[in-house]
Structures are given as structure tokens and as C-alpha cells.
Motif scaffolding. Structure first.
Motif, PDB file in Angstrom:
ATOM      1  N   VAL A 150       2.028  19.647  18.230  1.00 38.48           N
ATOM      2  CA  VAL A 150       1.643  19.487  19.634  1.00 38.48           C
ATOM      3  C   VAL A 150       0.541  18.452  19.774  1.00 38.48           C
ATOM      4  O   VAL A 150       0.540  17.629  20.701  1.00 38.48           O
ATOM      5  CB  VAL A 150       1.188  20.833  20.220  1.00 38.48           C
ATOM      6  N   LEU A 151      -0.397  18.450  18.826  1.00 34.91           N
ATOM      7  CA  LEU A 151      -1.500  17.493  18.864  1.00 34.91           C
ATOM      8  C   LEU A 151      -0.986  16.064  18.722  1.00 34.91           C
ATOM      9  O   LEU A 151      -1.438  15.157  19.430  1.00 34.91           O
ATOM     10  CB  LEU A 151      -2.501  17.809  17.751  1.00 34.91           C
ATOM     11  N   GLU A 152      -0.037  15.852  17.806  1.00 34.55           N
ATOM     12  CA  GLU A 152       0.533  14.511  17.626  1.00 34.55           C
ATOM     13  C   GLU A 152       1.295  14.062  18.865  1.00 34.55           C
ATOM     14  O   GLU A 152       1.154  12.913  19.306  1.00 34.55           O
ATOM     15  CB  GLU A 152       1.461  14.507  16.410  1.00 34.55           C
ATOM     16  N   LEU A 153       2.083  14.953  19.455  1.00 38.16           N
ATOM     17  CA  LEU A 153       2.818  14.604  20.666  1.00 38.16           C
ATOM     18  C   LEU A 153       1.859  14.289  21.813  1.00 38.16           C
ATOM     19  O   LEU A 153       2.088  13.345  22.583  1.00 38.16           O
ATOM     20  CB  LEU A 153       3.754  15.755  21.059  1.00 38.16           C
ATOM     21  N   SER A 154       0.779  15.071  21.911  1.00 38.02           N
ATOM     22  CA  SER A 154      -0.215  14.810  22.953  1.00 38.02           C
ATOM     23  C   SER A 154      -0.881  13.450  22.752  1.00 38.02           C
ATOM     24  O   SER A 154      -1.131  12.721  23.718  1.00 38.02           O
ATOM     25  CB  SER A 154      -1.284  15.912  22.945  1.00 38.02           C
ATOM     26  N   LEU A 181      -9.782  -0.642  26.136  1.00 40.15           N
ATOM     27  CA  LEU A 181      -9.282   0.732  26.072  1.00 40.15           C
ATOM     28  C   LEU A 181      -7.851   0.752  25.534  1.00 40.15           C
ATOM     29  O   LEU A 181      -7.492   1.634  24.739  1.00 40.15           O
ATOM     30  CB  LEU A 181      -9.334   1.368  27.459  1.00 40.15           C
ATOM     31  N   CYS A 182      -7.039  -0.227  25.940  1.00 43.07           N
ATOM     32  CA  CYS A 182      -5.672  -0.326  25.418  1.00 43.07           C
ATOM     33  C   CYS A 182      -5.675  -0.600  23.914  1.00 43.07           C
ATOM     34  O   CYS A 182      -4.863  -0.032  23.169  1.00 43.07           O
ATOM     35  CB  CYS A 182      -4.913  -1.430  26.145  1.00 43.07           C
ATOM     36  N   ASN A 187      -1.741   8.109  24.696  1.00 45.62           N
ATOM     37  CA  ASN A 187      -1.939   6.688  24.428  1.00 45.62           C
ATOM     38  C   ASN A 187      -0.885   5.816  25.101  1.00 45.62           C
ATOM     39  O   ASN A 187      -1.195   4.741  25.628  1.00 45.62           O
ATOM     40  CB  ASN A 187      -1.936   6.435  22.918  1.00 45.62           C
ATOM     41  N   VAL A 188       0.358   6.282  25.095  1.00 43.80           N
ATOM     42  CA  VAL A 188       1.420   5.518  25.764  1.00 43.80           C
ATOM     43  C   VAL A 188       1.159   5.468  27.267  1.00 43.80           C
ATOM     44  O   VAL A 188       1.377   4.431  27.915  1.00 43.80           O
ATOM     45  CB  VAL A 188       2.800   6.135  25.463  1.00 43.80           C
ATOM     46  N   THR A 189       0.677   6.577  27.835  1.00 43.05           N
ATOM     47  CA  THR A 189       0.364   6.610  29.269  1.00 43.05           C
ATOM     48  C   THR A 189      -0.705   5.585  29.611  1.00 43.05           C
ATOM     49  O   THR A 189      -0.603   4.861  30.616  1.00 43.05           O
ATOM     50  CB  THR A 189      -0.105   8.011  29.676  1.00 43.05           C
ATOM     51  N   ILE A 190      -1.748   5.521  28.792  1.00 47.42           N
ATOM     52  CA  ILE A 190      -2.805   4.536  29.019  1.00 47.42           C
ATOM     53  C   ILE A 190      -2.246   3.120  28.984  1.00 47.42           C
ATOM     54  O   ILE A 190      -2.538   2.285  29.863  1.00 47.42           O
ATOM     55  CB  ILE A 190      -3.925   4.700  27.975  1.00 47.42           C
ATOM     56  N   LEU A 191      -1.421   2.817  27.990  1.00 49.49           N
ATOM     57  CA  LEU A 191      -0.868   1.469  27.843  1.00 49.49           C
ATOM     58  C   LEU A 191       0.036   1.105  29.020  1.00 49.49           C
ATOM     59  O   LEU A 191      -0.033  -0.012  29.546  1.00 49.49           O
ATOM     60  CB  LEU A 191      -0.091   1.367  26.531  1.00 49.49           C
ATOM     61  N   VAL A 192       0.862   2.058  29.454  1.00 50.23           N
ATOM     62  CA  VAL A 192       1.789   1.789  30.552  1.00 50.23           C
ATOM     63  C   VAL A 192       1.035   1.599  31.861  1.00 50.23           C
ATOM     64  O   VAL A 192       1.325   0.666  32.633  1.00 50.23           O
ATOM     65  CB  VAL A 192       2.817   2.933  30.678  1.00 50.23           C
ATOM     66  N   THR A 204      -4.093   1.769  21.026  1.00 48.68           N
ATOM     67  CA  THR A 204      -3.144   1.267  20.034  1.00 48.68           C
ATOM     68  C   THR A 204      -3.610   1.591  18.622  1.00 48.68           C
ATOM     69  O   THR A 204      -2.822   2.027  17.770  1.00 48.68           O
ATOM     70  CB  THR A 204      -2.971  -0.253  20.185  1.00 48.68           C
ATOM     71  N   ILE A 205      -4.898   1.382  18.356  1.00 46.33           N
ATOM     72  CA  ILE A 205      -5.456   1.685  17.039  1.00 46.33           C
ATOM     73  C   ILE A 205      -5.358   3.182  16.754  1.00 46.33           C
ATOM     74  O   ILE A 205      -5.017   3.597  15.638  1.00 46.33           O
ATOM     75  CB  ILE A 205      -6.915   1.213  16.961  1.00 46.33           C
ATOM     76  N   ASP A 206      -5.655   3.999  17.751  1.00 52.73           N
ATOM     77  CA  ASP A 206      -5.578   5.449  17.583  1.00 52.73           C
ATOM     78  C   ASP A 206      -4.154   5.889  17.266  1.00 52.73           C
ATOM     79  O   ASP A 206      -3.933   6.763  16.423  1.00 52.73           O
ATOM     80  CB  ASP A 206      -6.088   6.135  18.852  1.00 52.73           C
ATOM     81  N   SER A 207      -3.176   5.277  17.935  1.00 50.79           N
ATOM     82  CA  SER A 207      -1.777   5.610  17.667  1.00 50.79           C
ATOM     83  C   SER A 207      -1.390   5.214  16.250  1.00 50.79           C
ATOM     84  O   SER A 207      -0.720   5.970  15.532  1.00 50.79           O
ATOM     85  CB  SER A 207      -0.867   4.897  18.675  1.00 50.79           C
ATOM     86  N   ALA A 208      -1.818   4.022  15.825  1.00 51.29           N
ATOM     87  CA  ALA A 208      -1.504   3.563  14.470  1.00 51.29           C
ATOM     88  C   ALA A 208      -2.149   4.470  13.431  1.00 51.29           C
ATOM     89  O   ALA A 208      -1.536   4.788  12.397  1.00 51.29           O
ATOM     90  CB  ALA A 208      -1.983   2.124  14.295  1.00 51.29           C
TER      91      ALA A 208
END
Length: 210
Positions: free
Chosen positions: A20-24, A50-51, A29-34, A55-59
């Protein structure tokens, strides 16, 4: 040579939590980018930084969470030495070096916006933002590049069990039976040069703002 995590399969709630944490993390992060990409009013340095941070957090999460889920769900706790070193490089390069640089850039952005608002547009231009992004990637990669090579020269003649679900630098160094002083000195030096200096500069920026 294989390394093995000491973390085994836990109860179902403990298995669901990292999933759940990974999906969140991904959704957030995708919401922020979009949102930033689709809203022209947000095409400003602070939101671009912030974008980059998202991105770094997702990677960083993609470097650790897949193996974490494999350990928890399937009991696949083994990892090859080369994969362990690669995971170590990306974890520390993203989580420590690049994220720290982005937080420093965001603090600098707020300092310029509050203390020098009339010069904001001329200081934080698109060219400067691109250079900061490139500097963050280069800085993180160069500072972490020696670590896998320093560990690669060590021998592991005792336990290969890592007390984590991922390959953390000092956790792997502690398993070596050779001279680990260069690894310890370099790891501490890199952390002080990045996190220590960045925290000092971030604190200074907010002191100047206050």
C-alpha cells in the motif's frame, strides 16, 4: 556470491503495508507530475523543483520496494553481489545525494523569492533550473560511484546475511573480513560533504529569510 536478507515473511498486515505504501508513493508522485505538467500557472521554479523531487523519490522507491515485496511475499531474500552493489548505488545516489540537492535548491528558491523578489525571474531562469537538475544527477552519481568499487575489492568470508531488506552501504561493509577503513572513511566523508553541507546551507537560507 549471494547476499541474503535477514527479513523473512511476516504476518499479512505487515505484507500489505509496504504494498500500500508503494502504491501510495507512485500515485502521489504521478499526481504531482501530472498536475504541474497540465497547469501552466504551475510552470514555475518551485513547482519544477517539486517535480524533480517527486521523480527522484519514485526512482528511489523502485530501487528498493520491488525487492522488499519479493522478500516479504515470496521469501526471495537472496541477491547476487553485482545486483546488491547496483541497488546500493541507486539507493544512496537517489535517496541521499540527489534528494538533498533538490531540497537545497528549493530552499534557495524560497530565499530568492522572499528576499530578492524583483530579481526572481532573472536569477532562476530555465537555464539555471536545467543546470541545477544536471548538477544534482552528476553530483549524486560521482560521489556514490566509488562505493561499489571499494566494496568490490573486499572479501566476504563469514556471514552474508544483511540485516535489512535492501543493500545499505555500511550493512554490507560490516560483513567484510578485510580492511574496511577506506570504505568507512569515504562513506562518512561523502555523507558529510553532501548532507552536512546541504543542511548547513538550507539552515542558512531560512535564517536569512527570517
Amino acid at each position: 556470491m549471494l547476499f541474503r536478507s535477514s527479513k523473512g515473511i511476516s504476518a499479512v498486515p505487515c505484507l500489505l503495508f509496504p504494498t500500500v505504501l508503494e502504491l501510495s508513493t507512485i500515485v502521489g508522485n504521478v499526481t504531482i507530475l501530472v498536475v504541474v505538467a497540465t497547469e501552466p500557472v504551475l510552470h514555475k521554479p518551485v513547482y519544477l523543483f517539486l517535480c524533480m523531487l517527486s521523480t527522484i523519490d519514485s526512482a528511489a522507491s523502485f530501487s528498493t520496494v520491488p525487492k522488499l515485496l519479493a522478500i516479504l511475499w515470496c521469501g526471495a531474500g537472496h541477491i547476487s553481489a553485482s545486483a546488491c552493489l547496483a541497488q546500493m548505488f541507486f539507493i544512496h545516489a537517489f535517496c541521499m545525494m540527489m534528494e538533498s540537492t533538490m531540497l537545497l535548491a528549493m530552499a534557495f528558491d524560497r530565499y530568492v523569492a522572499i528576499c530578492h523578489p524583483l530579481h526572481y525571474a532573472t536569477i532562476l531562469t530555465d537555464t539555471i533550473i536545467v543546470r541545477i537538475a544536471v548538477a544534482a544527477m552528476v553530483r549524486g552519481s560521482i560521489l556514490m560511484l566509488p562505493c561499489p568499487f571499494l566494496i568490490g575489492r573486499l572479501s566476504f568470508c563469514q556471514s552474508h546475511v544483511i540485516p535489512h531488506t535492501y543493500c545499505e552501504h555500511m550493512a554490507v561493509v560490516k560483513l567484510a573480513c578485510g580492511d574496511t577503513r577506506p570504505n568507512r572513511v569515504y562513506g562518512l566523508t561523502a555523507a558529510l560533504l553532501v548532507i552536512g553541507v546541504d543542511l548547513l546551507c538550507i539552515g542558512l537560507s531560512y535564517v536569512l529569510i527570517a
